[in-house]
Scaffold this active site. Structure first.
Site, mmCIF file in Angstrom:
data_model
loop_
_atom_site.group_PDB
_atom_site.id
_atom_site.type_symbol
_atom_site.label_atom_id
_atom_site.label_comp_id
_atom_site.label_asym_id
_atom_site.label_seq_id
_atom_site.Cartn_x
_atom_site.Cartn_y
_atom_site.Cartn_z
ATOM 1 N N HIS A 26 42.673 32.685 49.844
ATOM 2 C CA HIS A 26 43.394 31.600 49.221
ATOM 3 C C HIS A 26 42.740 30.271 49.913
ATOM 4 C CE1 HIS A 26 46.054 30.016 52.439
ATOM 5 N NE2 HIS A 26 46.014 31.259 52.893
ATOM 6 N N CYS A 27 42.775 29.217 49.009
ATOM 7 C CA CYS A 27 42.546 27.735 50.016
ATOM 8 C C CYS A 27 43.940 27.194 50.033
ATOM 9 C CB CYS A 27 41.545 26.995 48.976
ATOM 10 S SG CYS A 27 42.249 26.767 47.362
ATOM 11 N N ALA A 28 43.847 25.824 49.898
ATOM 12 C CA ALA A 28 45.173 25.055 50.349
ATOM 13 C C ALA A 28 45.983 25.009 48.808
ATOM 14 C CB ALA A 28 44.860 23.619 50.490
ATOM 15 N N THR A 29 45.499 25.171 47.869
ATOM 16 C CA THR A 29 46.378 25.086 46.485
ATOM 17 C C THR A 29 46.179 26.395 45.900
ATOM 18 O OG1 THR A 29 44.506 24.236 45.524
ATOM 19 C CG2 THR A 29 45.897 22.710 46.470
ATOM 20 N N ARG A 30 45.234 27.404 45.931
ATOM 21 C CA ARG A 30 44.866 28.251 45.077
ATOM 22 C C ARG A 30 44.939 29.859 45.592
ATOM 23 N NH1 ARG A 30 39.772 25.207 43.714
ATOM 24 N NH2 ARG A 30 40.638 23.726 45.180
#
Length: 677
Positions: A26-30
């Protein structure tokens, strides 16, 4: 029970279960999944999950947008699925197995041409306007111009001339506009070689020098090669080294030679940087990288490109003179747009000129004109599909105009190739229209006028006939673009549902954290946000990353810093200091959440060049030093330093930019206000 355990279970089931997940991160939104079979993902079910804000497929990854809570969601997902996450780089490596050769090629083209779009779009509009000035025929006035007397021949027929032939003013404008037009398109290889080195993270000035060697005035211009005899080239346009010779041929507007040379330069530089001691690398790495590349570009890469062009010319000429010319019209209509990508479409000009010389007209130019119209129609369809996307409209609208005026590069590289399905739709529409045009025997008296004004170059007896293929070239690409998008066919970004968005592959952390202290802030309260940097304030829509430029994470500005010092834009709490130090989240005392992101893709630097002076949870005062960054180091690593300053909780605060942009700013100047909704 985790906060998102229910939704995580629903998502796991909707993506095809644990056995369908090859990797997850994951990244910061997804949430980023690499699925064994994308077809097993039930997109309607995923879209219906309460925490899901959209989804898309990009670079072999199936990405589900969660938003600010993605870290907690990811933890709950891992707990209920038993799937351990991997690093982003590992996920990217796994994702490559889901990409075919065409997807990788198109992705590479898109990455290389995206930085060139502003110039290509401007150049397209300029050349399209020049097409009208040089191609549109009007009746010439006689000496009694004040009385409106028209020039006539000895037989009493009106004399027709182009606008530039009739008007000294427009002739001057046309001549002047060639200055930027030539700079953008004839010298396009310079931009391409620079962009390749930028993408590869190698020395960009070497890419610029390489590009200049491909278009130097010392070389025979690529547009003049077909009109120059082999004997003249051997005499005047050849380097003679005694035991061998090398032709001085330029590669103006050529894409493939420039790209191939750019990649060769980048890989050579990478190789020599690993094997040459650092103490002497400044001297020998550029030398051993640049000179062999220049030699290869003129001795191998360029000549191969010309051979390919000559082969295509032979095939086109044979097809036009065969009994199956109508079939060739369809095939050529489909393939002309890919030729434009390679730069090999210039070879058709010689064929057109020869056909006009031999037969007084050409049936090839109408096919080219229909391809222009079809590419413009597909871009227009994309605009209709995404017209709420202001950033995309800034590209699609002028690209449509440019294509309908005969210059399709902005349309193809700016929109159609990025999504792929409109490009295929345009190729099919152009092929059908080309088949009809050739079958009906439509021919043009001249070449040069493209797009919708192209009908003015068609023979008088064929003008009415040409309306039908023109209509096909307009309607079919639009219908197919809508169909492909809805059905997910040839859809590179695979937009799904109303909540889906177009996001580029970024590793940047984009969110500030949740939990602002808004309870005591009255509706209508305005909070001043000062500039955290010294530099130039620009509109957010100019950001190179569409996640920012399209306002997906909130409204704000972009600052191009002139100093590497970041200060607090207001008094508040540090909500996040990202491990890579390139981004900081803040919450003002009134509850405004702000994300400040230094540069684009700078997460890849893993903290190098950055130093932080605060930690998560620290209370800061306005103007307090938050972090420092080395601008020169970041630039030398191939990254841009444009810095978005974003109000992320736009559901609670309305962000408004102050003053006209762009404008210079000092640290502490008020650049935005945030008003409580």
């Amino acid at each position: 029970m985790g906060k998102f355990e229910k939704q995580a279970k629903e998502l796991l089931d909707a993506i095809g279960g644990k056995e369908n997940v090859a990797a997850v991160t994951h990244c910061a939104t997804r949430m980023r999944f690499v699925l064994n079979d994308d077809a097993k993902a039930d997109k309607k079910r995923i879209e219906a999950i309460s925490t899901t804000k959209g989804m898309f497929t990009n670079a072999g990854q199936f990405q589900v947008i969660i938003g600010n809570d993605v870290a907690d969601f990811y933890n709950d997902f891992s707990a209920i699925s038993g799937i351990e996450g991997v690093s982003k780089e590992a996920a990217k490596s796994a994702a490559k197995t889901n990409q075919n050769v065409i997807q990788k090629l198109v992705g590479t083209l898109s990455e290389i041409f995206t930085p060139l779009l502003p110039a290509i779009i401007v150049g397209g509009l300029i050349l399209g306007f020049r097409n009208i000035l040089e191609g549109v025929q009007i009746q010439a006035l006689g000496q009694a111009a004040v009385d409106g007397v028209l020039k006539v021949t000895s037989e009493g027929k009106p004399v027709w001339n182009t606008i530039v032939q009739v008007s000294p003013f427009w002739n001057g404008v046309n001549s002047f506009l060639w200055l930027p037009g030539e700079a953008i398109f004839h010298f396009l290889p310079v931009g391409i070689t620079w962009s390749v080195t930028r993408k590869m993270g190698t020395t960009q000035i070497l890419g610029i020098v390489l590009g200049i060697t491909l278009v130097s005035p010392q070389l025979l211009n690529a547009y003049a090669v077909n009109g120059t005899t082999a004997a003249e080239i051997a005499k005047n346009w050849t380097w003679d080294f005694g035991f061998f010779t090398l032709e001085k041929i330029g590669y103006q507007a050529q894409v493939i030679p420039a790209m191939a040379a750019g990649f060769l330069l980048a890989y050579l530089e990478r190789f020599f940087r690993k094997h040459i001691p650092e103490a002497i690398s400044m001297i020998f790495v550029p030398l051993f990288s640049l000179l062999p590349t220049i030699i290869a570009a003129h001795a191998i890469i360029g000549p191969i490109g010309w051979k390919i062009g000559q082969g295509i010319s032979f095939v086109v000429n044979t097809g036009l003179t065969s009994s199956l010319a109508w079939l060739f019209g369809g095939v050529f209509g489909i393939l002309y747009a890919p030729l434009v990508i390679t730069g090999l479409h210039h070879t058709t000009l010689a064929i057109d000129a020869q056909l006009i010389a031999d037969y007084g007209s050409t049936n090839l130019w109408p096919l080219i004109d229909l391809s222009n119209i079809a590419q413009g129609a597909s871009v227009f369809a994309v605009y209709l599909l995404h017209k709420k996307n202001k950033k995309e409209a800034e590209i699609s609208v002028p690209s449509t105009i440019s294509a309908w005026l005969g210059v399709t590069e902005p349309a193809m590289f700016g929109i159609n190739l990025k999504y792929l399905y409109p490009f295929v739709a345009a190729m099919i529409g152009s092929g059908i229209a080309g088949m009809v045009s050739t079958f009906m025997g439509v021919r043009a008296n001249s070449i040069g006028v493209g797009g919708l004004p192209g009908i003015l170059a068609i023979r008088g007896e064929d003008m009415l006939k040409f309306l039908l293929p023109m209509l096909i070239a307009l309607v079919v690409p639009i219908l197919l673009t809508f169909f492909f998008r809805q059905a997910g066919i040839f859809n590179k970004l695979d937009r799904v549902g109303a909540g889906a968005v177009n996001l580029s592959e970024q590793d940047a952390a984009l969110d500030a954290l949740e939990g602002a202290a808004q309870a005591g802030t009255a509706i209508g309260t305005t909070v001043e946000i000062t500039s955290p940097l010294k530099g130039e304030v620009r509109a957010l829509s100019t950001a190179s990353d569409p996640v920012f430029s399209q306002g997906m994470m909130g409204e704000g500005v972009v600052i191009l810093p002139s100093e590497g010092l970041l200060s607090a834009p207001f008094a508040g709490v540090v909500s996040a200091v990202f491990p890579t130090k390139h981004a900081i989240g803040l919450i003002s005392d009134a509850g405004v959440e702000v994300l400040i992101h230094i540069g684009m893709d700078t997460v890849s630097l893993a903290g190098k060049g950055f130093e932080t002076f605060v930690a998560q949870g620290d209370h800061v005062i306005k103007g307090q030093k938050l972090l420092t960054f080395d601008i020169d180091f970041i630039k030398n690593q191939g990254f841009v330093i444009e810095t978005p300053v974003i109000v992320t909780n736009q559901d609670s605060f309305q962000a408004d930019l102050l003053g006209q942009v762009p404008h210079a700013t000092l640290t502490g100047d008020v650049i935005m206000t945030a008003t409580k909704r």
